[in-house]
Motif scaffolding. Sequence first.
Motif, PDB file in Angstrom:
ATOM      1  N   GLY A 104      66.356  78.454 -29.259  1.00 36.58           N
ATOM      2  CA  GLY A 104      67.277  77.888 -28.269  1.00 36.58           C
ATOM      3  C   GLY A 104      67.002  78.386 -26.865  1.00 36.58           C
ATOM      4  O   GLY A 104      66.998  77.618 -25.899  1.00 36.58           O
ATOM      5  N   TYR A 105      66.764  79.681 -26.732  1.00 32.67           N
ATOM      6  CA  TYR A 105      66.568  80.280 -25.410  1.00 32.67           C
ATOM      7  C   TYR A 105      65.290  79.778 -24.741  1.00 32.67           C
ATOM      8  O   TYR A 105      65.255  79.581 -23.530  1.00 32.67           O
ATOM      9  N   LEU A 106      64.255  79.558 -25.536  1.00 34.26           N
ATOM     10  CA  LEU A 106      62.987  79.083 -24.982  1.00 34.26           C
ATOM     11  C   LEU A 106      62.965  77.571 -24.783  1.00 34.26           C
ATOM     12  O   LEU A 106      61.973  77.029 -24.308  1.00 34.26           O
ATOM     13  N   GLY A 107      64.050  76.906 -25.155  1.00 31.41           N
ATOM     14  CA  GLY A 107      64.142  75.465 -24.939  1.00 31.41           C
ATOM     15  C   GLY A 107      63.248  74.660 -25.862  1.00 31.41           C
ATOM     16  O   GLY A 107      62.797  73.575 -25.504  1.00 31.41           O
ATOM     17  N   MET A 108      62.998  75.180 -27.030  1.00 35.11           N
ATOM     18  CA  MET A 108      62.178  74.445 -27.997  1.00 35.11           C
ATOM     19  C   MET A 108      62.965  73.229 -28.488  1.00 35.11           C
ATOM     20  O   MET A 108      64.168  73.125 -28.260  1.00 35.11           O
ATOM     21  N   PRO A 109      62.312  72.297 -29.155  1.00 34.43           N
ATOM     22  CA  PRO A 109      62.976  71.034 -29.521  1.00 34.43           C
ATOM     23  C   PRO A 109      64.239  71.220 -30.363  1.00 34.43           C
ATOM     24  O   PRO A 109      64.316  72.107 -31.209  1.00 34.43           O
ATOM     25  N   LEU A 110      65.202  70.339 -30.118  1.00 36.42           N
ATOM     26  CA  LEU A 110      66.435  70.370 -30.894  1.00 36.42           C
ATOM     27  C   LEU A 110      66.182  70.053 -32.360  1.00 36.42           C
ATOM     28  O   LEU A 110      66.976  70.417 -33.215  1.00 36.42           O
ATOM     29  N   ALA A 111      65.067  69.386 -32.647  1.00 37.09           N
ATOM     30  CA  ALA A 111      64.710  69.083 -34.031  1.00 37.09           C
ATOM     31  C   ALA A 111      64.461  70.367 -34.823  1.00 37.09           C
ATOM     32  O   ALA A 111      64.525  70.359 -36.048  1.00 37.09           O
ATOM     33  N   MET A 112      64.180  71.462 -34.150  1.00 36.50           N
ATOM     34  CA  MET A 112      64.047  72.763 -34.807  1.00 36.50           C
ATOM     35  C   MET A 112      65.363  73.543 -34.719  1.00 36.50           C
ATOM     36  O   MET A 112      65.767  74.200 -35.674  1.00 36.50           O
ATOM     37  N   HIS A 113      66.000  73.463 -33.559  1.00 34.67           N
ATOM     38  CA  HIS A 113      67.176  74.279 -33.279  1.00 34.67           C
ATOM     39  C   HIS A 113      68.381  73.862 -34.132  1.00 34.67           C
ATOM     40  O   HIS A 113      69.085  74.720 -34.670  1.00 34.67           O
ATOM     41  N   ILE A 114      68.609  72.579 -34.265  1.00 38.72           N
ATOM     42  CA  ILE A 114      69.809  72.109 -34.973  1.00 38.72           C
ATOM     43  C   ILE A 114      69.737  72.376 -36.483  1.00 38.72           C
ATOM     44  O   ILE A 114      70.682  72.952 -37.038  1.00 38.72           O
TER      45      ILE A 114
END
Length: 152
Positions: A104-114
Amino acid sequence: MAATDEPAARPRGTRRLLGAIARWTLIVHAALLVAQPFIAGTMLDGRSADAQAWHLKIGMVLPTIGFVQIVVTFLAWGLARWPQGAFTGSIAVWVLELAQFFIGYLGMPLAMHIPLGLFVVAAGVGMAYAYGYRAVPRALVPASTLADAHPN
């Protein structure tokens, strides 16, 4: 006579206090984990300007609480005879939380974060239910109590 009974009473009280601290740590940790998706939802909805800041703040606090949970469950396992699963599960949830935080902090894709976030929430709530909410595990109940409760 009171001198011999007193040391025996102290560890039981210590175990009970340590168990209560461990339970509350698990419950507070799970409650903050559950709050995260709701805050994220208001952030994505655009109705609250502060939602992103709150999501970040709670996201930064969660690994700290997760580490405290590791320490408390380690002590509960060693001193209060809690199951080892509370300790090892706390480590697993903390590692997943750290991964979630950095994604989340590095702004990686939401497809990974969620999806990872939902898994972390489920794991944290499962831990709180298994070790914090449910009745005391059998390992914590004195054998004499079990024998009295279930005579054969």
